[in-house]
Structures are given as structure tokens and as C-alpha cells.
Design a protein around this motif. Structure first.
Motif, PDB file in Angstrom:
ATOM      1  N   SER A  13       1.036  -1.032  -0.067  1.00  0.00           N
ATOM      2  CA  SER A  13      -0.063  -0.027   0.078  1.00  0.00           C
ATOM      3  C   SER A  13       0.980   1.456   0.079  1.00  0.00           C
ATOM      4  N   LYS A  14       0.244   2.227  -0.205  1.00  0.00           N
ATOM      5  CA  LYS A  14       0.946   3.656  -0.248  1.00  0.00           C
ATOM      6  C   LYS A  14       1.487   3.742   1.249  1.00  0.00           C
ATOM      7  N   ARG A  15       0.690   3.493   2.301  1.00  0.00           N
ATOM      8  CA  ARG A  15       1.389   3.490   3.794  1.00  0.00           C
ATOM      9  C   ARG A  15       2.626   2.588   3.954  1.00  0.00           C
ATOM     10  N   ASP A  16       2.616   1.289   3.300  1.00  0.00           N
ATOM     11  CA  ASP A  16       3.705   0.290   3.475  1.00  0.00           C
ATOM     12  C   ASP A  16       5.020   0.914   2.780  1.00  0.00           C
ATOM     13  N   TYR A  17       4.825   1.798   1.517  1.00  0.00           N
ATOM     14  CA  TYR A  17       5.975   2.390   0.864  1.00  0.00           C
ATOM     15  C   TYR A  17       6.519   3.453   1.846  1.00  0.00           C
ATOM     16  N   GLU A  18       5.539   4.448   2.381  1.00  0.00           N
ATOM     17  CA  GLU A  18       6.116   5.349   3.274  1.00  0.00           C
ATOM     18  C   GLU A  18       7.071   4.532   4.520  1.00  0.00           C
ATOM     19  N   LYS A  19       6.573   3.414   5.013  1.00  0.00           N
ATOM     20  CA  LYS A  19       7.278   2.805   6.056  1.00  0.00           C
ATOM     21  C   LYS A  19       8.508   2.366   5.431  1.00  0.00           C
ATOM     22  N   PHE A  20       8.560   1.730   4.508  1.00  0.00           N
ATOM     23  CA  PHE A  20       9.759   1.211   3.774  1.00  0.00           C
ATOM     24  C   PHE A  20      10.747   2.383   3.518  1.00  0.00           C
ATOM     25  N   LEU A  21      10.365   3.314   3.114  1.00  0.00           N
ATOM     26  CA  LEU A  21      11.348   4.752   3.126  1.00  0.00           C
ATOM     27  C   LEU A  21      11.650   5.065   4.560  1.00  0.00           C
ATOM     28  N   PHE A  22      11.008   5.043   5.568  1.00  0.00           N
ATOM     29  CA  PHE A  22      11.498   5.317   6.845  1.00  0.00           C
ATOM     30  C   PHE A  22      12.671   4.257   7.158  1.00  0.00           C
ATOM     31  N   ILE A  23      12.249   2.892   7.140  1.00  0.00           N
ATOM     32  CA  ILE A  23      13.154   2.038   7.418  1.00  0.00           C
ATOM     33  C   ILE A  23      14.333   2.029   6.510  1.00  0.00           C
ATOM     34  N   ALA A  24      14.456   2.366   5.242  1.00  0.00           N
ATOM     35  CA  ALA A  24      15.636   2.288   4.446  1.00  0.00           C
ATOM     36  C   ALA A  24      16.409   3.660   4.903  1.00  0.00           C
ATOM     37  N   THR A  25      15.777   4.827   5.335  1.00  0.00           N
ATOM     38  CA  THR A  25      16.538   5.928   5.717  1.00  0.00           C
ATOM     39  C   THR A  25      17.248   5.855   7.006  1.00  0.00           C
ATOM     40  N   PHE A  26      16.480   5.195   7.997  1.00  0.00           N
ATOM     41  CA  PHE A  26      17.037   5.375   9.425  1.00  0.00           C
ATOM     42  C   PHE A  26      17.453   4.120   9.853  1.00  0.00           C
ATOM     43  N   ARG A  27      16.921   3.010   9.454  1.00  0.00           N
ATOM     44  CA  ARG A  27      17.442   1.543   9.901  1.00  0.00           C
ATOM     45  C   ARG A  27      18.240   0.594   9.080  1.00  0.00           C
ATOM     46  N   LYS A  28      18.305   0.817   7.939  1.00  0.00           N
ATOM     47  CA  LYS A  28      18.909   0.157   6.641  1.00  0.00           C
ATOM     48  C   LYS A  28      20.412  -0.064   7.221  1.00  0.00           C
ATOM     49  N   ASN A  29      21.105   1.218   7.606  1.00  0.00           N
ATOM     50  CA  ASN A  29      22.540   1.299   7.856  1.00  0.00           C
ATOM     51  C   ASN A  29      22.591   1.662   9.268  1.00  0.00           C
ATOM     52  N   LYS A  30      23.324   0.988  10.245  1.00  0.00           N
ATOM     53  CA  LYS A  30      23.445   1.021  11.368  1.00  0.00           C
ATOM     54  C   LYS A  30      24.071   2.424  12.215  1.00  0.00           C
ATOM     55  N   PHE A  31      24.958   2.925  10.995  1.00  0.00           N
ATOM     56  CA  PHE A  31      25.477   3.986  11.299  1.00  0.00           C
ATOM     57  C   PHE A  31      24.832   5.616  11.368  1.00  0.00           C
ATOM     58  N   THR A  32      23.553   5.441  10.645  1.00  0.00           N
ATOM     59  CA  THR A  32      23.024   6.467  10.174  1.00  0.00           C
ATOM     60  C   THR A  32      22.813   7.461  11.409  1.00  0.00           C
ATOM     61  N   ILE A  33      22.129   7.153  12.509  1.00  0.00           N
ATOM     62  CA  ILE A  33      21.587   7.825  13.736  1.00  0.00           C
ATOM     63  C   ILE A  33      22.972   8.190  14.295  1.00  0.00           C
ATOM     64  N   SER A 131      12.408  -6.698   9.116  1.00  0.00           N
ATOM     65  CA  SER A 131      11.928  -5.695  10.109  1.00  0.00           C
ATOM     66  C   SER A 131      11.018  -6.189  10.771  1.00  0.00           C
ATOM     67  N   LYS A 132      10.328  -5.264  11.749  1.00  0.00           N
ATOM     68  CA  LYS A 132       8.920  -5.841  12.568  1.00  0.00           C
ATOM     69  C   LYS A 132       7.907  -6.287  11.445  1.00  0.00           C
ATOM     70  N   GLU A 133       7.631  -5.371  10.334  1.00  0.00           N
ATOM     71  CA  GLU A 133       6.615  -5.746   9.748  1.00  0.00           C
ATOM     72  C   GLU A 133       6.908  -6.262   8.284  1.00  0.00           C
ATOM     73  N   PHE A 134       8.257  -6.327   7.669  1.00  0.00           N
ATOM     74  CA  PHE A 134       8.468  -6.663   6.338  1.00  0.00           C
ATOM     75  C   PHE A 134       9.557  -7.492   6.260  1.00  0.00           C
ATOM     76  N   PHE A 139      17.358  -6.102  -4.429  1.00  0.00           N
ATOM     77  CA  PHE A 139      17.907  -6.529  -5.881  1.00  0.00           C
ATOM     78  C   PHE A 139      19.375  -5.819  -5.851  1.00  0.00           C
ATOM     79  N   THR A 140      19.347  -4.552  -5.783  1.00  0.00           N
ATOM     80  CA  THR A 140      20.569  -3.704  -5.593  1.00  0.00           C
ATOM     81  C   THR A 140      20.497  -2.970  -4.367  1.00  0.00           C
ATOM     82  N   ALA A 141      21.458  -2.051  -4.267  1.00  0.00           N
ATOM     83  CA  ALA A 141      21.766  -1.445  -2.978  1.00  0.00           C
ATOM     84  C   ALA A 141      20.456  -0.570  -2.591  1.00  0.00           C
ATOM     85  N   ASN A 142      19.924  -0.188  -3.757  1.00  0.00           N
ATOM     86  CA  ASN A 142      18.755   0.941  -3.799  1.00  0.00           C
ATOM     87  C   ASN A 142      17.421   0.315  -4.299  1.00  0.00           C
TER      88      ASN A 142
END
Length: 173
Positions: A13-33, A131-134, A139-142
Motif C-alpha cells: 500500500s502507499k502507507r507500506d511504501y512510506e514505512k519502507f522509506l523510513f526503514i531504508a533511511t533510518f534503519r538500513k545502515n546502523k551508522f545513520t543515527i 524488520s518488524k513488519e516486512f 535487488f541492488t543497494a537501492n
């Protein structure tokens, strides 16, 4: 003809895509925060030091405010990117059913509504993140595809099967 070991029907869903973007931005790389905290700390040091005098109060306040400001800017950027993606989606990607068939050596992905079919060996994937939900198949890094855990009939069987295939490239986030 060979039968798949596991078949999953899922949608994004559109909401799932938004959650994915948050995960990819803040949780994909443990050094981001930590990097964001460090950048705000350095900015706070410059603000806290003025004309040969260091103010610890000014340093802490500016550090916290810079960190919060950075997080808010990133969240705004994610919301804007999601809105833009939703607005420009002409293929009907959102809310359409994706069927993933997991074989011993490959995954076959199909989406009838957009007349799409693809097949990849497990060693062709960049990574698998959970993740907790997905389950997020990169396929690639992005570029990634999602499976919502709520769409899985037997999550333990799926997790055991998929972990064996992605052991080297699996990461829980």
C-alpha cells in the motif's frame, strides 16, 4: 513441472511504501543515527564556542536542536518523496497483488495487474533485511521488494527457508 516450496501473495500500500522509506533511511545502515548525532555534536561545538569562551548550556541546547532539526528535515524529505512516488505511479503498483514463488534455487515474481514477471536466483540478490513488519528483498543497494509479514501463512517456515537461502546476506533491522 517443479512446484514451488512456498508461494506468497502480497501487496504494497502507499502507507507500506512510506514505512519502507523510513526503514531504508533510518534503519538500513546502523551508522545513520550515530552519524547524525556526531554531525549535530560538531555543529553544537562550533555554536558553543564563541570568542574564546565555551558555553556548555549553549552547546547542549544547540546540539539537541540541530539533531531534532536534522531528523525533522529527513522526515519531511521522506514524506515528500512518498507523496511524489504515489502521485506519479501510473503502473498501478500500489495495492496490486504480487505473487512470489520460492523454489529451491530461485524466486519467481509475478504481478498480473501490471503484466510483470521476473525470476532471480538467490545469489543474484544484494541482501535480505527483516524488520518488524516486512521482509525486504534488495535487488541492488537501492532497489527492493517487500513482503508484509501479515501476508505470510506460516512465518516460521518461511523464515527458516529464506534464512537458509540468504544466510550470508541476511540482516535483522
Amino acid at each position: 513441472m517443479e512446484e514451488p516450496k512456498i508461494t506468497v501473495n502480497t501487496s504494497m500500500s502507499k502507507r507500506d511504501y512510506e514505512k519502507f522509506l523510513f526503514i531504508a533511511t533510518f534503519r538500513k545502515n546502523k551508522f545513520t543515527i550515530p552519524i547524525l548525532i556526531l554531525m549535530a555534536l560538531i555543529g553544537g561545538l562550533f555554536i558553543g564556542y564563541d570568542e574564546g569562551y565555551f558555553s556548555i548550556v549553549r552547546f547542549f541546547i544547540s546540539w539537541i536542536l540541530m539533531f531534532i532539526f536534522t531528523i525533522v528535515v529527513l522526515m519531511f524529505k521522506i514524506k515528500r518523496k512518498n507523496a511524489q512516488r504515489v502521485k506519479t505511479d501510473k503502473t498501478g503498483t500500489f495495492d496490486s497483488i504480487n505473487t512470489l514463488k520460492f523454489y529451491e534455487d530461485r524466486i519467481v515474481m509475478e504481478n498480473r495487474s501490471i503484466r510483470s514477471r521476473g525470476e532471480l536466483r538467490y545469489d543474484q540478490f544484494h541482501a535480505l533485511m527483516e524488520s518488524k513488519e516486512f521482509f525486504i528483498f534488495y535487488f541492488t543497494a537501492n532497489q527492493a521488494s517487500l513482503i508484509k509479514k501479515e501476508d505470510l501463512k506460516n512465518i516460521d517456515e518461511f523464515k527458516n527457508f529464506i534464512y537458509e537461502k540468504f544466510r550470508e546476506n541476511y540482516k535483522a533491522i
